[in-house]
Design a protein around this motif. Structure first.
Motif, mmCIF file in Angstrom:
data_model
loop_
_atom_site.group_PDB
_atom_site.id
_atom_site.type_symbol
_atom_site.label_atom_id
_atom_site.label_comp_id
_atom_site.label_asym_id
_atom_site.label_seq_id
_atom_site.Cartn_x
_atom_site.Cartn_y
_atom_site.Cartn_z
ATOM 1 N N GLY A 9 0.775 -1.233 0.000
ATOM 2 C CA GLY A 9 0.000 0.000 0.000
ATOM 3 C C GLY A 9 0.803 1.277 0.000
ATOM 4 N N PHE A 10 2.112 1.174 0.123
ATOM 5 C CA PHE A 10 2.923 2.386 0.141
ATOM 6 C C PHE A 10 3.390 2.812 -1.255
ATOM 7 C CE2 PHE A 10 3.695 1.047 4.605
ATOM 8 C CZ PHE A 10 3.300 2.218 5.232
ATOM 9 N N ASP A 11 2.917 2.118 -2.300
ATOM 10 C CA ASP A 11 3.372 2.416 -3.657
ATOM 11 C C ASP A 11 2.398 3.305 -4.420
ATOM 12 O OD1 ASP A 11 1.397 0.574 -3.752
ATOM 13 O OD2 ASP A 11 2.447 -0.872 -5.041
ATOM 14 N N ASP A 12 1.385 3.833 -3.729
ATOM 15 C CA ASP A 12 0.388 4.694 -4.376
ATOM 16 C C ASP A 12 0.763 6.148 -4.136
ATOM 17 O OD1 ASP A 12 -1.768 6.070 -5.348
ATOM 18 O OD2 ASP A 12 -3.282 4.813 -4.378
ATOM 19 N N ALA A 13 1.313 6.794 -5.166
ATOM 20 C CA ALA A 13 1.773 8.176 -5.023
ATOM 21 C C ALA A 13 0.615 9.128 -4.736
ATOM 22 C CB ALA A 13 2.514 8.609 -6.293
ATOM 23 N N LYS A 15 -1.539 8.953 -2.536
ATOM 24 C CA LYS A 15 -1.865 9.030 -1.113
ATOM 25 C C LYS A 15 -0.970 10.004 -0.345
ATOM 26 C CE LYS A 15 -3.735 4.340 -0.791
ATOM 27 N NZ LYS A 15 -3.601 3.000 -0.133
ATOM 28 N N GLY A 16 -0.082 10.691 -1.070
ATOM 29 C CA GLY A 16 0.762 11.681 -0.409
ATOM 30 C C GLY A 16 2.121 11.124 -0.048
ATOM 31 N N PRO A 17 2.963 11.942 0.596
ATOM 32 C CA PRO A 17 4.309 11.508 0.978
ATOM 33 C C PRO A 17 4.268 10.255 1.852
ATOM 34 C CG PRO A 17 4.037 13.871 1.297
ATOM 35 C CD PRO A 17 2.683 13.323 0.983
ATOM 36 N N LEU A 18 5.311 9.461 1.748
ATOM 37 C CA LEU A 18 5.347 8.187 2.455
ATOM 38 C C LEU A 18 5.240 8.359 3.967
ATOM 39 C CD1 LEU A 18 8.115 6.354 0.385
ATOM 40 C CD2 LEU A 18 5.651 5.896 0.368
ATOM 41 N N TYR A 19 5.889 9.392 4.515
ATOM 42 C CA TYR A 19 5.839 9.558 5.975
ATOM 43 C C TYR A 19 4.423 9.879 6.423
ATOM 44 C CZ TYR A 19 5.489 14.694 6.246
ATOM 45 O OH TYR A 19 5.046 15.991 6.199
ATOM 46 N N ARG A 20 3.679 10.610 5.595
ATOM 47 C CA ARG A 20 2.294 10.923 5.959
ATOM 48 C C ARG A 20 1.418 9.674 5.878
ATOM 49 N NH1 ARG A 20 0.927 16.846 3.222
ATOM 50 N NH2 ARG A 20 2.364 18.071 4.541
ATOM 51 N N GLU A 44 12.422 2.200 15.596
ATOM 52 C CA GLU A 44 12.363 2.744 14.238
ATOM 53 C C GLU A 44 13.000 1.802 13.223
ATOM 54 O OE1 GLU A 44 14.073 6.607 14.264
ATOM 55 O OE2 GLU A 44 12.444 7.515 15.443
ATOM 56 N N ARG A 45 14.111 1.161 13.583
ATOM 57 C CA ARG A 45 14.765 0.266 12.622
ATOM 58 C C ARG A 45 13.862 -0.927 12.283
ATOM 59 N NH1 ARG A 45 17.437 -0.460 17.455
ATOM 60 N NH2 ARG A 45 17.268 -2.555 18.371
ATOM 61 N N ASP A 46 13.097 -1.404 13.290
ATOM 62 C CA ASP A 46 12.188 -2.525 13.042
ATOM 63 C C ASP A 46 11.008 -2.088 12.177
ATOM 64 O OD1 ASP A 46 13.884 -3.972 14.596
ATOM 65 O OD2 ASP A 46 12.545 -4.135 16.333
ATOM 66 N N MET A 47 10.468 -0.886 12.440
ATOM 67 C CA MET A 47 9.375 -0.386 11.609
ATOM 68 C C MET A 47 9.836 -0.188 10.177
ATOM 69 S SD MET A 47 7.028 2.220 13.882
ATOM 70 C CE MET A 47 8.302 3.137 14.749
ATOM 71 N N ALA A 48 11.075 0.278 10.009
ATOM 72 C CA ALA A 48 11.622 0.453 8.655
ATOM 73 C C ALA A 48 11.734 -0.887 7.947
ATOM 74 C CB ALA A 48 12.978 1.149 8.731
ATOM 75 N N ALA A 49 12.204 -1.909 8.664
ATOM 76 C CA ALA A 49 12.348 -3.235 8.057
ATOM 77 C C ALA A 49 10.992 -3.826 7.698
ATOM 78 C CB ALA A 49 13.101 -4.164 9.016
ATOM 79 N N MET A 50 9.987 -3.638 8.560
ATOM 80 C CA MET A 50 8.666 -4.214 8.307
ATOM 81 C C MET A 50 7.949 -3.530 7.146
ATOM 82 S SD MET A 50 7.058 -5.131 12.064
ATOM 83 C CE MET A 50 7.496 -3.607 12.893
ATOM 84 N N THR A 51 8.093 -2.204 7.053
ATOM 85 C CA THR A 51 7.366 -1.445 6.024
ATOM 86 C C THR A 51 8.128 -1.330 4.713
ATOM 87 O OG1 THR A 51 8.315 0.633 6.850
ATOM 88 C CG2 THR A 51 6.161 -0.042 7.751
ATOM 89 N N GLY A 52 9.434 -1.542 4.778
ATOM 90 C CA GLY A 52 10.251 -1.340 3.585
ATOM 91 C C GLY A 52 10.580 0.125 3.342
ATOM 92 N N LEU A 53 10.271 0.986 4.310
ATOM 93 C CA LEU A 53 10.564 2.413 4.203
ATOM 94 C C LEU A 53 11.917 2.709 4.831
ATOM 95 C CD1 LEU A 53 7.050 3.788 5.274
ATOM 96 C CD2 LEU A 53 7.888 3.397 2.942
ATOM 97 N N SER A 54 12.452 3.860 4.522
ATOM 98 C CA SER A 54 13.728 4.251 5.119
ATOM 99 C C SER A 54 13.523 4.675 6.565
ATOM 100 C CB SER A 54 14.345 5.408 4.337
ATOM 101 O OG SER A 54 13.607 6.604 4.558
ATOM 102 N N ARG A 55 14.594 4.599 7.363
ATOM 103 C CA ARG A 55 14.495 5.032 8.759
ATOM 104 C C ARG A 55 14.211 6.524 8.851
ATOM 105 N NH1 ARG A 55 18.917 2.467 12.775
ATOM 106 N NH2 ARG A 55 17.613 3.719 14.196
#
Length: 256
Positions: A9-13, A15-20, A44-55
């Motif tokens: 779900g984070f690949d839909d541009a 929906k706004g910036p990824l952090y939002r 934060e490092r675990d959330m980054a790993a789970m979501t595939g987003l940067s820290r």
């Protein structure tokens, strides 16, 4: 909780910036009850790993929720869902202590002491408390909690003649003074709105700059002597102060 941090779900541009998008997910989780007050978030490092987003993206999302008051960060501990704070109404016409207020509401009052000691008075304390230059002043500083939620910071100054042993105060200052017949009987209070600074914000688990009520109280003994000078910060999201107003005029309420 794992669904909140799914990479889908984070690949839909649109929906706004990824952090939002991440902040919105976490906020929705809090609103739905999937994340409960006081529950800790993964590092934060675990959330980054789970979501595939940067820290960096994860950190920006977390900081936006801290700024909005949805999350709190405790140094050396982690990030938590902010506790739900019940709004309390406090009458301005009653001279009561925090402990008495909370007991009347059926809540458990507790203090985290920051200071209980004797000091050389400042020029302001000398003037307000009516001290002489060689007198000592007792200072009490503490965070006041109700049912485990920090609601206020109190910083009180009293003549050492009234409170020679500040460490003898265990919970209620007024109850301690009353045992010696030295409880204040009247007070003058001034309220103002302030934005809390970083150090006090950490004590109240608020984001820096959050709205608070600053209350200055000068209390007096039955003899007219000044007994207490207190500066308090109350959470703006927790307190409503109420006062009864009467039409100006004589005792029958007639206008002049």
């Amino acid at each position: 909780m794992s669904d909140l941090f799914s990479p889908e779900g984070f690949d839909d541009a649109g929906k706004g910036p990824l952090y939002r998008q991440l902040a919105r997910r976490i906020g929705d989780g809090i609103a739905s009850g999937a994340l409960q007050p006081g529950e800790s978030l993964p590092p934060e490092r675990d959330m980054a790993a789970m979501t595939g987003l940067s820290r960096v993206t994860v950190r920006k999302a977390v900081q936006s929720l801290v700024a909005s008051g949805d999350l709190v960060q405790r140094r050396g501990s982690g990030t938590y869902v902010a506790p739900r704070v019940e709004r309390l109404e406090q009458a301005l016409s009653l001279l009561t202590s925090f402990s008495e207020d909370m007991r009347r509401r059926g809540k458990a009052a507790r203090s985290v002491w920051l200071d209980r000691s004797l000091h050389t008075p400042t020029p302001d304390e000398v003037m307000v408390l009516g001290l002489k230059a060689h007198d000592r002043v007792a200072r009490l500083a503490r965070v006041r909690l109700a049912d485990g939620v920090p609601l206020a910071i109190e910083r009180a100054s009293l003549p050492a003649a009234l409170l020679p042993d500040p460490e003898a105060v265990e919970s209620s200052l007024y109850a301690h003074l009353e045992t010696n017949g030295l409880r204040p009987v009247r007070a003058v209070q001034r309220l103002s709105a302030v934005n809390i600074g970083p150090a006090d914000a950490e004590l109240l688990e608020l984001p820096p700059g959050a709205a608070c009520l600053r209350i200055e109280r000068i209390a007096y003994l039955a003899s007219g002597a000044t007994a207490e000078y207190t500066l308090s910060l109350y959470r703006g999201d927790a307190y409503d102060f109420a006062a009864e107003l009467r039409l100006a005029g004589d005792s029958q309420g007639d206008t002049p």
